[in-house]
Design an enzyme around this catalytic site. Structure first.
Site, PDB file in Angstrom:
ATOM      1  N   MET A   1     -22.476  24.350  -2.998  1.00 27.93           N
ATOM      2  CA  MET A   1     -22.272  24.020  -1.403  1.00 27.93           C
ATOM      3  C   MET A   1     -21.861  22.693  -0.426  1.00 27.93           C
ATOM      4  O   MET A   1     -21.783  21.829  -0.940  1.00 27.93           O
ATOM      5  CB  MET A   1     -23.289  25.076  -0.143  1.00 27.93           C
ATOM      6  CG  MET A   1     -22.477  26.374  -0.870  1.00 27.93           C
ATOM      7  SD  MET A   1     -23.985  27.257  -0.150  1.00 27.93           S
ATOM      8  CE  MET A   1     -23.114  29.087  -0.177  1.00 27.93           C
TER       9      MET A   1
ATOM     10  N   ILE B   1     -27.353  23.923   5.788  1.00 30.01           N
ATOM     11  CA  ILE B   1     -27.781  24.097   4.030  1.00 30.01           C
ATOM     12  C   ILE B   1     -26.862  22.941   3.616  1.00 30.01           C
ATOM     13  O   ILE B   1     -26.745  21.873   2.831  1.00 30.01           O
ATOM     14  CB  ILE B   1     -27.212  24.852   2.969  1.00 30.01           C
ATOM     15  CG1 ILE B   1     -27.827  24.335   1.648  1.00 30.01           C
ATOM     16  CG2 ILE B   1     -26.052  25.032   2.975  1.00 30.01           C
ATOM     17  CD1 ILE B   1     -28.146  25.445   1.325  1.00 30.01           C
ATOM     18  N   ASP B   2     -25.745  22.297   4.675  1.00 28.13           N
ATOM     19  CA  ASP B   2     -24.148  21.634   4.169  1.00 28.13           C
ATOM     20  C   ASP B   2     -25.023  20.410   4.936  1.00 28.13           C
ATOM     21  O   ASP B   2     -24.579  19.249   4.583  1.00 28.13           O
ATOM     22  CB  ASP B   2     -23.413  21.969   5.102  1.00 28.13           C
ATOM     23  CG  ASP B   2     -22.729  22.615   4.010  1.00 28.13           C
ATOM     24  OD1 ASP B   2     -23.222  23.881   3.424  1.00 28.13           O
ATOM     25  OD2 ASP B   2     -21.458  23.508   5.013  1.00 28.13           O
TER      26      ASP B   2
ATOM     27  N   MET C   1     -26.579  31.639  -5.053  1.00 31.78           N
ATOM     28  CA  MET C   1     -28.650  31.084  -5.724  1.00 31.78           C
ATOM     29  C   MET C   1     -29.184  30.072  -4.582  1.00 31.78           C
ATOM     30  O   MET C   1     -30.457  29.923  -4.701  1.00 31.78           O
ATOM     31  CB  MET C   1     -28.949  31.093  -6.497  1.00 31.78           C
ATOM     32  CG  MET C   1     -27.802  32.176  -7.430  1.00 31.78           C
ATOM     33  SD  MET C   1     -28.484  32.039  -9.444  1.00 31.78           S
ATOM     34  CE  MET C   1     -29.726  32.265  -9.853  1.00 31.78           C
ATOM     35  N   ILE C   2     -28.652  29.194  -4.369  1.00 33.63           N
ATOM     36  CA  ILE C   2     -29.390  27.690  -4.122  1.00 33.63           C
ATOM     37  C   ILE C   2     -29.469  27.922  -2.415  1.00 33.63           C
ATOM     38  O   ILE C   2     -30.775  27.583  -1.920  1.00 33.63           O
ATOM     39  CB  ILE C   2     -28.136  26.590  -4.016  1.00 33.63           C
ATOM     40  CG1 ILE C   2     -28.016  26.138  -5.309  1.00 33.63           C
ATOM     41  CG2 ILE C   2     -29.114  25.428  -3.160  1.00 33.63           C
ATOM     42  CD1 ILE C   2     -27.350  24.861  -5.673  1.00 33.63           C
ATOM     43  N   ARG C   3     -28.856  28.664  -2.074  1.00 34.24           N
ATOM     44  CA  ARG C   3     -28.835  29.317  -0.488  1.00 34.24           C
ATOM     45  C   ARG C   3     -30.057  29.870  -0.370  1.00 34.24           C
ATOM     46  O   ARG C   3     -30.575  30.162   1.071  1.00 34.24           O
ATOM     47  CB  ARG C   3     -27.680  29.182  -0.166  1.00 34.24           C
ATOM     48  CG  ARG C   3     -27.018  28.668   2.046  1.00 34.24           C
ATOM     49  CD  ARG C   3     -26.200  29.338   2.192  1.00 34.24           C
ATOM     50  NE  ARG C   3     -25.758  30.525   2.622  1.00 34.24           N
ATOM     51  CZ  ARG C   3     -24.946  31.764   2.981  1.00 34.24           C
ATOM     52  NH1 ARG C   3     -24.235  30.405   3.342  1.00 34.24           N
ATOM     53  NH2 ARG C   3     -24.631  32.854   2.699  1.00 34.24           N
TER      54      ARG C   3
ATOM     55  N   ARG D   1     -22.082  36.291  11.592  1.00 34.63           N
ATOM     56  CA  ARG D   1     -21.594  35.038  12.304  1.00 34.63           C
ATOM     57  C   ARG D   1     -20.394  35.905  13.249  1.00 34.63           C
ATOM     58  O   ARG D   1     -20.756  37.400  13.170  1.00 34.63           O
ATOM     59  CB  ARG D   1     -20.731  34.624  11.114  1.00 34.63           C
ATOM     60  CG  ARG D   1     -21.321  33.892  10.070  1.00 34.63           C
ATOM     61  CD  ARG D   1     -20.481  33.129   9.505  1.00 34.63           C
ATOM     62  NE  ARG D   1     -20.660  32.649   7.465  1.00 34.63           N
ATOM     63  CZ  ARG D   1     -21.432  30.962   7.547  1.00 34.63           C
ATOM     64  NH1 ARG D   1     -21.546  30.520   8.803  1.00 34.63           N
ATOM     65  NH2 ARG D   1     -22.155  30.599   7.055  1.00 34.63           N
TER      66      ARG D   1
ATOM     67  N   ARG E   1     -18.554  23.092   3.054  1.00 35.93           N
ATOM     68  CA  ARG E   1     -18.067  22.992   3.610  1.00 35.93           C
ATOM     69  C   ARG E   1     -16.777  21.843   3.418  1.00 35.93           C
ATOM     70  O   ARG E   1     -15.474  21.842   3.503  1.00 35.93           O
ATOM     71  CB  ARG E   1     -17.343  23.613   4.449  1.00 35.93           C
ATOM     72  CG  ARG E   1     -17.293  25.443   4.418  1.00 35.93           C
ATOM     73  CD  ARG E   1     -16.905  26.065   6.171  1.00 35.93           C
ATOM     74  NE  ARG E   1     -17.979  26.631   6.790  1.00 35.93           N
ATOM     75  CZ  ARG E   1     -18.504  27.338   6.915  1.00 35.93           C
ATOM     76  NH1 ARG E   1     -18.012  28.729   6.171  1.00 35.93           N
ATOM     77  NH2 ARG E   1     -19.779  28.018   7.666  1.00 35.93           N
TER      78      ARG E   1
HETATM   79  N1  LIG Z   1     -17.918  27.762  20.087  1.00 33.98           N
HETATM   80  C1  LIG Z   1     -19.024  28.634  20.070  1.00 33.98           C
HETATM   81  N2  LIG Z   1     -19.144  28.712  21.166  1.00 33.98           N
HETATM   82  C2  LIG Z   1     -20.376  30.457  20.908  1.00 33.98           C
HETATM   83  N3  LIG Z   1     -20.586  30.844  20.068  1.00 33.98           N
HETATM   84  C3  LIG Z   1     -20.258  29.715  19.028  1.00 33.98           C
HETATM   85  C4  LIG Z   1     -19.600  28.859  18.652  1.00 33.98           C
HETATM   86  N4  LIG Z   1     -18.843  28.444  17.935  1.00 33.98           N
HETATM   87  C5  LIG Z   1     -20.232  29.656  17.081  1.00 33.98           C
HETATM   88  N5  LIG Z   1     -20.552  30.176  17.799  1.00 33.98           N
HETATM   89  C6  LIG Z   1     -21.269  31.284  17.288  1.00 33.98           C
HETATM   90  O1  LIG Z   1     -22.218  31.179  16.441  1.00 33.98           O
HETATM   91  C7  LIG Z   1     -22.690  31.725  15.075  1.00 33.98           C
HETATM   92  C8  LIG Z   1     -22.817  30.894  14.584  1.00 33.98           C
HETATM   93  O2  LIG Z   1     -21.555  30.176  13.979  1.00 33.98           O
HETATM   94  P1  LIG Z   1     -21.518  30.156  12.557  1.00 33.98           P
HETATM   95  O3  LIG Z   1     -20.918  32.029  11.742  1.00 33.98           O
HETATM   96  O4  LIG Z   1     -20.137  28.599  12.548  1.00 33.98           O
HETATM   97  O5  LIG Z   1     -22.511  29.156  11.743  1.00 33.98           O
HETATM   98  P2  LIG Z   1     -23.030  27.655  12.154  1.00 33.98           P
HETATM   99  O6  LIG Z   1     -24.011  27.703  12.945  1.00 33.98           O
HETATM  100  O7  LIG Z   1     -21.886  26.947  12.181  1.00 33.98           O
HETATM  101  O8  LIG Z   1     -23.874  27.738  10.124  1.00 33.98           O
HETATM  102  P3  LIG Z   1     -22.990  27.457   9.980  1.00 33.98           P
HETATM  103  O9  LIG Z   1     -22.150  27.145   9.284  1.00 33.98           O
HETATM  104  O10 LIG Z   1     -24.901  26.212   8.385  1.00 33.98           O
HETATM  105  O11 LIG Z   1     -23.321  28.657   8.257  1.00 33.98           O
HETATM  106  C9  LIG Z   1     -21.792  33.490  15.692  1.00 33.98           C
HETATM  107  O12 LIG Z   1     -22.675  33.829  16.245  1.00 33.98           O
HETATM  108  C10 LIG Z   1     -21.059  32.585  16.742  1.00 33.98           C
HETATM  109  O13 LIG Z   1     -20.036  33.149  16.853  1.00 33.98           O
HETATM  110  O1  LIG Z   2     -22.145  33.093   4.748  1.00 34.78           O
HETATM  111  P1  LIG Z   2     -21.069  32.470   3.460  1.00 34.78           P
HETATM  112  O2  LIG Z   2     -20.020  33.238   5.307  1.00 34.78           O
HETATM  113  O3  LIG Z   2     -19.901  33.130   2.858  1.00 34.78           O
HETATM  114  O4  LIG Z   2     -20.756  31.388   4.332  1.00 34.78           O
HETATM  115  C1  LIG Z   2     -20.618  30.423   3.365  1.00 34.78           C
HETATM  116  C2  LIG Z   2     -20.476  29.026   3.625  1.00 34.78           C
HETATM  117  O5  LIG Z   2     -22.357  28.904   4.374  1.00 34.78           O
HETATM  118  C3  LIG Z   2     -22.481  28.017   4.197  1.00 34.78           C
HETATM  119  O6  LIG Z   2     -23.288  28.049   3.239  1.00 34.78           O
HETATM  120  C4  LIG Z   2     -22.874  26.726   5.443  1.00 34.78           C
HETATM  121  O7  LIG Z   2     -23.331  27.676   5.927  1.00 34.78           O
HETATM  122  C5  LIG Z   2     -21.826  26.886   3.768  1.00 34.78           C
HETATM  123  O8  LIG Z   2     -21.558  25.684   2.777  1.00 34.78           O
HETATM  124  C6  LIG Z   2     -20.392  27.627   2.951  1.00 34.78           C
HETATM  125  O9  LIG Z   2     -19.443  27.613   3.076  1.00 34.78           O
HETATM  126 MG   LIG Z   3     -21.186  25.843  10.808  1.00 36.22          MG
END
Ligand SMILES: Nc1ncnc2c1ncn2[C@@H]1O[C@H](COP(=O)(O)OP(=O)(O)OP(=O)(O)O)[C@@H](O)[C@H]1O
Ligand SMILES: O=P(O)(O)OC[C@H]1O[C@](O)(CO)[C@@H](O)[C@@H]1O
Ligand SMILES: [Mg+2]
Length: 561
Positions: free
Chosen positions: A344, A300-301, A457-459, A245, A346
């Site tokens: 899970m 996954i959400d 575990m699910i993820r 992230r 969010r």
């Molecule tokens: N608005 C944005 N512009 C550019 N990059 C972004 C933005 N939002 C998130 N990112 C980048 O995307 C990557 C993943 O974002 P995030 O951690 O929110 O997970 P996600 O892709 O939403 O997946 P999930 O929420 O399902 O785990 C990160 O490296 C983050 O820096």
């Molecule tokens: O991996 P992390 O940062 O603990 O994130 C958990 C979050 O990621 C998610 O699995 C989405 O990818 C959410 O359901 C949960 O809140």
């Molecule tokens: Mg997300």
């Protein structure tokens, strides 16, 4: 692991930002506008005030061109002026009877005179025999399929699949794959199938894995991916590429893409990742690079809008059954047994809702979209007392994002965020378990509560059979799209058909359980739990503009305006 190549390959077609904004939109030579539509208005979103141009050689077609552009016929003679507003990736065609086509960008939107080649699948032993294997450029897929007879035809997306002509020669392609955000079953399957699709269908053999999410582009090594290397990875959970992230630095990422000579970028991730992919695409277009950017939505959400469901969701629901079963076995084995399972979700309670509907052992399901309360008439505790008296045990499923407002009231509010800026949630499972224990202790009722948190575990499990097939098709569609020169798109299943969707459509809002839809009503009726809604809550909820759930709930009817 290999180190980045020292200097760029020849994928650069540099242009200034202004020349891109001024560039002339021209269709691929194979592009035919939908012949069934006598009058089309083509425009980029936000540019409806632009002058209307008549299309050369096609008197029945008219276009709305962006105000910043000037009219000019293209080299193919079928195209017309269209400005590419740098903040907009939507190419909208509107036709008769309310038909709207939201197309995805194409490399030729900003690069002139790109050569095309016959698709190697035309002579592929497996595919060449298939009747109508290639998608027609006129094929579009309706966003909504349940219509009132008088309602407009509505929004359509480009049908995904292999095209007769491609914009890359196999030797020329240098692809990369990156996975970002949280884990999700099926990530490895998608990686595997992109590699195998590129290699076996298109003869591409230069494919790099980016290690550790977006920051891996500029801070980590890469992994050379071959069909042999990825052969067994679909049997493993997680992602062989690693993920992260935060760390999205657009210009460093695009510098790295450019320096390595990468010309196809496959980005697998959730809403945040796809927002990141969208700005990468914008920067690539601004620099005028022949680089296709394709997204494969992951979460996954199941909170990504427009698409029917996200890959890994079925697996998650199936895996959640194991935790619910365990909670049920524990609860029914003791007096006043209560099993609490946190799942899970969010902001969206899809896993909790579907796991509850599938299990039939759940007495109450709590999700973020449906506020609840504990004490008093119609509250959770009153319902629990009743259920325990009737059955002697009960199972409660709670999505991690449920009741966060109640937690903030009772715990000192923590406003922490993760590296991507997502709000860090407090543990609602622990909190509610304690609240339940305190309540029943206070009422001198012996309770035997077991709290199960199976979330990670699910993820972390590998995807199940149906998700494996789904992942394969998503990956192959992404490959076909990039080879055909489409860019700035995500693949996605819409009403059971594979499509290419502009990034903005999947990032502009989140998919949520609509508590005035039939599916939530089915859940309430199957558990017989309280709805926690007062009559005016229902009226307010019904006023919500457009139910965003797609075919998982699937019964929303487009009514005439
Ligand atoms: N608005 C944005 N512009 C550019 N990059 C972004 C933005 N939002 C998130 N990112 C980048 O995307 C990557 C993943 O974002 P995030 O951690 O929110 O997970 P996600 O892709 O939403 O997946 P999930 O929420 O399902 O785990 C990160 O490296 C983050 O820096
Ligand atoms: O991996 P992390 O940062 O603990 O994130 C958990 C979050 O990621 C998610 O699995 C989405 O990818 C959410 O359901 C949960 O809140
Ligand atoms: Mg997300």
């Amino acid at each position: 692991m290999t180190s980045p190549p020292s200097k760029p390959a020849a994928n650069r077609i540099r242009r200034s930002a202004s020349s891109v904004v001024e560039s002339i939109y021209s269709f691929p030579s194979s592009f035919n506008l939908p012949s069934s539509l006598p009058t089309l208005h083509r425009k980029f979103s936000g540019s409806s005030s632009g002058p209307r141009e008549r299309v050369r050689g096609s008197p029945s077609l008219t276009f709305d061109s962006a105000s910043s552009s000037r009219a000019r016929s293209s080299s193919t003679g079928v195209a017309v002026a269209m400005g590419l507003a740098s903040d907009s990736q939507l190419k909208v065609v509107s036709g008769e009877n309310g038909y709207v086509f939201e197309d995805v960008p194409h490399l030729i939107d900003y690069i002139d005179d790109l050569p095309t080649y016959p698709n190697p699948l035309q002579v592929h032993p497996a595919y060449s025999a298939v009747k109508q294997y290639f998608v027609d450029m006129d094929d579009t897929v309706a966003k909504q399929i349940v219509f009132h007879r008088d309602s407009p035809r509505g929004v359509h997306f480009r049908r995904a699949g292999p095209h007769q002509r491609v914009y890359f020669e196999p030797d020329e392609v240098h692809a990369c794959i990156v996975t970002c955000g949280g884990l999700c079953p099926g990530l490895n399957t998608v990686i595997r199938e992109i590699v195998c699709g590129l290699y076996h269908m298109y003869g591409v053999n230069k494919i790099l894995g980016i290690d550790g999410g977006y920051r891996g582009f500029y801070a980590r090594n890469t992994i050379a991916l071959t069909p042999k290397f990825v052969n067994d990875i679909h049997k493993r959970g997680g992602t062989i590429l690693g993920t992260s992230r935060g760390g999205h630095d657009t210009s460093k990422i695009v510098d790295s893409i450019q320096d390595r000579g990468i010309n196809q970028v496959y980005i697998i991730g959730g809403d945040g990742t796809l927002k990141g992919a969208s700005v990468i695409f914008e920067e690539i277009r601004r620099r005028g690079l022949k680089v296709a950017v394709a997204g494969i939505p992951k979460t996954i959400d199941n909170d990504i809008p427009v698409i029917d469901k996200s890959f890994g969701f079925d697996t998650a629901v199936e895996e959640a059954q194991r935790a619910i079963n365990a909670a049920h076995v524990e609860a029914e084995s003791v007096e006043n047994g209560v099993g609490v399972v946190k799942l899970m979700g969010r902001y969206s309670g899809f896993i909790a809702m579907y796991a509850t509907l599938a299990s039939r052992d759940v007495d109450c399901c709590l999700i973020p979209e449906s506020p609840f309360y504990l004490e008093g008439k119609g509250g959770l505790f009153e319902f629990m007392e009743k259920r325990l008296k009737e059955n002697g045990h009960m199972v409660l499923v709670i999505a991690e994002g449920a009741g966060q407002e109640l937690l903030s009231e009772s715990l000192s509010s923590m406003d922490q965020k993760d590296a991507s800026g997502n709000k860090l949630l407090q543990d609602v499972g622990l909190w509610i378990s304690q609240k339940i224990k305190d309540h029943f202790k206070h009422h001198k009722m012996v309770l035997n509560l077991k709290y199960i948190d199976p979330t990670y575990m699910i993820r972390a499990v590998p995807s199940n059979a149906s998700d494996n097939v789904y992942c394969t098709l998503l990956a192959q569609c992404a490959v076909h799209g990039a080879m055909a020169g489409h860019t700035g798109f995500t693949t996605g299943l819409v009403n059971g058909r594979h499509t290419y969707i502009p990034f903005v459509r999947v990032t502009e809002k989140q998919n949520k359980v609509v508590i005035t839809d039939r599916m939530w009503a089915r859940l309430l009726s199957s558990t017989n739990q309280p709805s926690f809604l007062r009559p005016n809550d229902v009226t307010e909820a019904k006023k919500e503009e457009e139910p965003p759930t797609q075919s998982l709930d699937g019964e929303y009817c487009q009514t005439p305006k």
